[in-house]
Design a protein around this motif. Structure first.
Motif, PDB file in Angstrom:
ATOM      1  N   PRO A  59       0.797  -1.233   0.000  1.00 39.75           N
ATOM      2  CA  PRO A  59       0.000   0.000   0.000  1.00 39.75           C
ATOM      3  C   PRO A  59       0.823   1.272   0.000  1.00 39.75           C
ATOM      4  O   PRO A  59       0.319   2.347  -0.329  1.00 39.75           O
ATOM      5  CB  PRO A  59      -0.838  -0.106   1.282  1.00 39.75           C
ATOM      6  N   ASP A 146       2.079   9.911  -4.845  1.00 36.65           N
ATOM      7  CA  ASP A 146       2.287   9.545  -3.449  1.00 36.65           C
ATOM      8  C   ASP A 146       1.982   8.058  -3.260  1.00 36.65           C
ATOM      9  O   ASP A 146       1.819   7.325  -4.228  1.00 36.65           O
ATOM     10  CB  ASP A 146       1.401  10.419  -2.546  1.00 36.65           C
ATOM     11  N   MET A 147       1.887   7.640  -1.985  1.00 36.40           N
ATOM     12  CA  MET A 147       1.596   6.239  -1.687  1.00 36.40           C
ATOM     13  C   MET A 147       0.185   5.890  -2.165  1.00 36.40           C
ATOM     14  O   MET A 147      -0.766   6.630  -1.920  1.00 36.40           O
ATOM     15  CB  MET A 147       1.662   6.000  -0.182  1.00 36.40           C
ATOM     16  N   GLN A 149      -2.183   3.817  -1.281  1.00 38.21           N
ATOM     17  CA  GLN A 149      -3.314   3.767  -0.352  1.00 38.21           C
ATOM     18  C   GLN A 149      -3.655   5.144   0.213  1.00 38.21           C
ATOM     19  O   GLN A 149      -4.831   5.472   0.384  1.00 38.21           O
ATOM     20  CB  GLN A 149      -3.030   2.813   0.790  1.00 38.21           C
ATOM     21  N   ALA A 150      -2.603   5.950   0.453  1.00 41.22           N
ATOM     22  CA  ALA A 150      -2.842   7.287   0.991  1.00 41.22           C
ATOM     23  C   ALA A 150      -3.674   8.118   0.013  1.00 41.22           C
ATOM     24  O   ALA A 150      -4.546   8.884   0.415  1.00 41.22           O
ATOM     25  CB  ALA A 150      -1.517   7.981   1.287  1.00 41.22           C
ATOM     26  N   ASP A 153      -7.427   6.417   0.007  1.00 42.24           N
ATOM     27  CA  ASP A 153      -8.209   6.038   1.199  1.00 42.24           C
ATOM     28  C   ASP A 153      -9.502   6.847   1.346  1.00 42.24           C
ATOM     29  O   ASP A 153     -10.556   6.291   1.623  1.00 42.24           O
ATOM     30  CB  ASP A 153      -7.360   6.040   2.484  1.00 42.24           C
ATOM     31  N   GLU A 154      -9.385   8.156   1.094  1.00 39.77           N
ATOM     32  CA  GLU A 154     -10.555   9.013   1.282  1.00 39.77           C
ATOM     33  C   GLU A 154     -11.717   8.576   0.385  1.00 39.77           C
ATOM     34  O   GLU A 154     -12.855   8.450   0.826  1.00 39.77           O
ATOM     35  CB  GLU A 154     -10.161  10.459   0.987  1.00 39.77           C
ATOM     36  N   ILE A 157     -13.157   5.265   1.430  1.00 38.58           N
ATOM     37  CA  ILE A 157     -14.001   5.416   2.614  1.00 38.58           C
ATOM     38  C   ILE A 157     -15.395   5.887   2.190  1.00 38.58           C
ATOM     39  O   ILE A 157     -16.403   5.361   2.641  1.00 38.58           O
ATOM     40  CB  ILE A 157     -13.384   6.439   3.592  1.00 38.58           C
TER      41      ILE A 157
ATOM     42  N   MET B  10      -5.411  -0.898   6.789  1.00 41.67           N
ATOM     43  CA  MET B  10      -6.366   0.203   6.891  1.00 41.67           C
ATOM     44  C   MET B  10      -7.641  -0.262   7.598  1.00 41.67           C
ATOM     45  O   MET B  10      -8.211  -1.290   7.269  1.00 41.67           O
ATOM     46  CB  MET B  10      -6.713   0.724   5.497  1.00 41.67           C
ATOM     47  N   SER B  27       1.163   1.611   6.880  1.00 40.77           N
ATOM     48  CA  SER B  27       1.643   2.474   5.802  1.00 40.77           C
ATOM     49  C   SER B  27       0.501   2.937   4.906  1.00 40.77           C
ATOM     50  O   SER B  27      -0.605   2.406   4.959  1.00 40.77           O
ATOM     51  CB  SER B  27       2.706   1.748   4.993  1.00 40.77           C
ATOM     52  N   GLY B  28       0.811   3.952   4.112  1.00 40.90           N
ATOM     53  CA  GLY B  28      -0.171   4.492   3.178  1.00 40.90           C
ATOM     54  C   GLY B  28      -1.284   5.241   3.872  1.00 40.90           C
ATOM     55  O   GLY B  28      -2.459   5.069   3.571  1.00 40.90           O
ATOM     56  N   ILE B  29      -0.912   6.100   4.819  1.00 40.73           N
ATOM     57  CA  ILE B  29      -1.914   6.863   5.559  1.00 40.73           C
ATOM     58  C   ILE B  29      -2.105   8.219   4.884  1.00 40.73           C
ATOM     59  O   ILE B  29      -1.183   9.020   4.822  1.00 40.73           O
ATOM     60  CB  ILE B  29      -1.485   7.039   7.029  1.00 40.73           C
ATOM     61  N   GLY B  30      -3.276   8.452   4.351  1.00 43.69           N
ATOM     62  CA  GLY B  30      -3.572   9.735   3.707  1.00 43.69           C
ATOM     63  C   GLY B  30      -4.467  10.540   4.613  1.00 43.69           C
ATOM     64  O   GLY B  30      -4.025  11.137   5.597  1.00 43.69           O
ATOM     65  N   SER B  31      -5.765  10.520   4.322  1.00 47.50           N
ATOM     66  CA  SER B  31      -6.704  11.242   5.178  1.00 47.50           C
ATOM     67  C   SER B  31      -7.020  10.456   6.451  1.00 47.50           C
ATOM     68  O   SER B  31      -7.611  10.977   7.384  1.00 47.50           O
ATOM     69  CB  SER B  31      -7.988  11.529   4.404  1.00 47.50           C
ATOM     70  N   CYS B  32      -6.635   9.200   6.463  1.00 46.25           N
ATOM     71  CA  CYS B  32      -6.782   8.372   7.668  1.00 46.25           C
ATOM     72  C   CYS B  32      -5.828   8.889   8.754  1.00 46.25           C
ATOM     73  O   CYS B  32      -4.995   9.751   8.503  1.00 46.25           O
ATOM     74  CB  CYS B  32      -6.416   6.927   7.373  1.00 46.25           C
ATOM     75  N   HIS B  49      -5.324   2.215  12.648  1.00 44.59           N
ATOM     76  CA  HIS B  49      -5.360   2.954  11.372  1.00 44.59           C
ATOM     77  C   HIS B  49      -6.821   3.389  11.168  1.00 44.59           C
ATOM     78  O   HIS B  49      -7.616   2.670  10.575  1.00 44.59           O
ATOM     79  CB  HIS B  49      -4.871   2.023  10.251  1.00 44.59           C
ATOM     80  N   MET B  51     -10.115   5.294   9.950  1.00 47.30           N
ATOM     81  CA  MET B  51     -10.605   5.788   8.669  1.00 47.30           C
ATOM     82  C   MET B  51     -11.611   6.920   8.805  1.00 47.30           C
ATOM     83  O   MET B  51     -11.654   7.832   7.996  1.00 47.30           O
ATOM     84  CB  MET B  51     -11.284   4.648   7.894  1.00 47.30           C
ATOM     85  N   LYS B  61     -20.074  -1.643  10.479  1.00 49.18           N
ATOM     86  CA  LYS B  61     -19.849  -2.162   9.137  1.00 49.18           C
ATOM     87  C   LYS B  61     -18.353  -2.440   8.968  1.00 49.18           C
ATOM     88  O   LYS B  61     -17.951  -3.330   8.253  1.00 49.18           O
ATOM     89  CB  LYS B  61     -20.321  -1.136   8.101  1.00 49.18           C
ATOM     90  N   LEU B  62     -17.571  -1.634   9.669  1.00 44.72           N
ATOM     91  CA  LEU B  62     -16.118  -1.809   9.646  1.00 44.72           C
ATOM     92  C   LEU B  62     -15.680  -2.245  11.035  1.00 44.72           C
ATOM     93  O   LEU B  62     -16.472  -2.290  11.965  1.00 44.72           O
ATOM     94  CB  LEU B  62     -15.432  -0.488   9.282  1.00 44.72           C
ATOM     95  N   VAL B 110     -12.161  15.084   4.672  1.00 45.41           N
ATOM     96  CA  VAL B 110     -12.217  13.917   5.555  1.00 45.41           C
ATOM     97  C   VAL B 110     -11.049  13.963   6.541  1.00 45.41           C
ATOM     98  O   VAL B 110     -11.204  13.685   7.723  1.00 45.41           O
ATOM     99  CB  VAL B 110     -12.187  12.606   4.731  1.00 45.41           C
ATOM    100  N   GLY B 139       1.190  11.707   2.000  1.00 45.75           N
ATOM    101  CA  GLY B 139       0.913  10.434   2.647  1.00 45.75           C
ATOM    102  C   GLY B 139       2.026  10.094   3.626  1.00 45.75           C
ATOM    103  O   GLY B 139       3.141  10.568   3.491  1.00 45.75           O
ATOM    104  N   ARG B 140       1.682   9.292   4.623  1.00 44.70           N
ATOM    105  CA  ARG B 140       2.658   8.951   5.662  1.00 44.70           C
ATOM    106  C   ARG B 140       2.679   7.452   5.929  1.00 44.70           C
ATOM    107  O   ARG B 140       1.683   6.758   5.721  1.00 44.70           O
ATOM    108  CB  ARG B 140       2.280   9.645   6.988  1.00 44.70           C
ATOM    109  N   SER B 141       3.824   6.998   6.439  1.00 45.91           N
ATOM    110  CA  SER B 141       3.911   5.663   7.020  1.00 45.91           C
ATOM    111  C   SER B 141       4.438   5.826   8.431  1.00 45.91           C
ATOM    112  O   SER B 141       5.235   6.730   8.687  1.00 45.91           O
ATOM    113  CB  SER B 141       4.839   4.775   6.194  1.00 45.91           C
TER     114      SER B 141
END
Lengths: 208, 163
Positions: A59, A146-147, A149-150, A153-154, A157, B10, B27-32, B49, B51, B61-62, B110, B139-141
């Motif tokens: 991801p 960028d990554m 999944q990042a 993700d929005e 969701i 995620m 990894s792969g953290i955006g708006s999360c 992580h 969401m 649901k999650l 978000v 994005g971040r890890s």
């Protein structure tokens, strides 16, 4: 899932995407002044949780992502995605065909890919339009590198609230300096698959 | 000895002690948001992580870790279950980015909603937020070291910072 797609409907979608792929290869060939071949696209309905895994094995792998909104008779989001390696191949190709004096500055030319995403997406939507007789237009593209999944993700969701599966179209283009793969993610709002399939069924032989 | 690493997907989370895992990563953290709750006395902690800002509706649901409010509740239950005192818990958070230009100025993204919600919920449970790397466009890890609660945040530009 409320709107499970039938095999027959999936075949119609495949046919539309096939036309889209052919037209996209034509548009790219013309634009880059270089012969570009394309295979029959792969088309999947992928559960929201597995979408990123369909594109990259990790991801946090990098992709160029061009998101657009589409609206008209059906609405939703469409993503044009090129993994890093494919984006590099595409950028190389672009500069190979550039007039003398134009130098390649980045390994990945995001602005150019945004524009290609815009054009290719338009070509695919045209194919859907002419096949289904629906009117669809798309917004000005944004772009980010960028990554994977990042970046997604929005939207995933938001999609998760409406439905469980996303349409993923995978297309590989062949050029003389190598191949590159693009991913088109179609994240429809609400009942789009139903609307789309209804109008395809109406337009298909047997209903004429 | 090889590092014992647990990878959080995620919408999921993990709680453990330094004797279970060396590192919990996501990894792969955006708006999360990657939310860490840590107990420095017991060297226990967890990473979720997240969401969505809050759990709404009647059934999950999650996973509960996918929502800011339910994630904090699960953390508290799990950590006190393995011997933590609620008063010694501290929090760190990273994420809540806006990966693309906001197409609808004046509305909250978000990412922004997630940041706001995490802060409010931590306040409600009186867990101090001692380190944060929130917002932005990248994005971040993240990597949580369970031995000392250090949270290392990296972006694709290659910079790694500890918060």
């Amino acid at each position: 899932m409320k709107n499970r797609i039938t095999e027959e409907q999936l075949d119609y979608l495949k046919e539309m995407m096939n036309i889209g792929a052919g037209n996209a290869a034509g548009a790219l060939s013309q634009l880059l002044n270089h012969n570009i071949e394309v295979t029959i696209p792969d088309l999947y309905l992928v559960p929201v949780n597995e979408v990123v895994g369909k594109i990259v094995d990790d991801p946090s792998k990098l992709v160029v992502c061009v998101p657009m909104d589409f609206s008209g008779d059906v609405t939703g989001k469409i993503f044009f995605i090129m993994p890093e390696k494919d984006a590099e191949t595409f950028t190389d190709l672009l500069f190979l065909m550039a007039p003398p004096g134009v130098e390649q500055t980045d390994k990945v030319d995001m602005e150019a890919i945004a524009e290609i995403g815009n054009i290719v997406t338009g070509v695919y939507l045209d194919a859907i339009e002419s096949f289904s007789k629906l009117s669809i237009s798309h917004s000005v593209p944004l772009v980010s590198f960028d990554m994977a999944q990042a970046l997604l993700d929005e939207s995933l969701i938001i999609a998760k609230g409406d439905q469980d599966e996303i349409l993923v179209v995978i297309n590989t283009f062949y050029t003389k300096i190598g191949e590159f793969t693009i991913f088109l993610l179609i994240v429809p709002r609400f009942e789009i698959i139903d609307i789309l399939c209804d109008s395809i069924s109406m337009a298909s032989p047997g209903h004429d | 000895m090889t590092e014992r690493v647990y990878r959080v997907a995620m919408g999921k989370g993990m709680v453990g002690s330094a004797s279970d895992w060396d590192v919990i990563t996501s990894s792969g953290i955006g708006s999360c948001i990657a939310l860490v709750i840590y107990d420095p006395i017991n060297m226990t902690g967890g990473l979720a992580h997240i969401m969505l800002p809050a759990f709404t509706g009647s059934s999950y649901k999650l996973h509960p870790y996918a929502y800011a409010d339910s994630a904090v509740k699960v953390f508290i239950t799990r950590l006190t279950g393995i011997g933590s005192d609620k008063k010694s818990l501290v929090a760190k958070a990273a994420g809540g980015a806006n990966m693309f230009t906001n197409n609808h100025p004046g509305t909250q993204t978000v990412g922004e909603q997630n940041v706001l919600s995490v802060k409010l919920i931590l306040e409600k449970y009186k867990i101090p937020l001692i380190g944060a790397d929130l917002g932005g466009k990248k994005g971040r890890s993240v990597e949580l070291k369970l031995i000392d609660g250090g949270l290392f945040v990296s972006t694709i530009e290659g910079e790694i910072k500890e918060i």
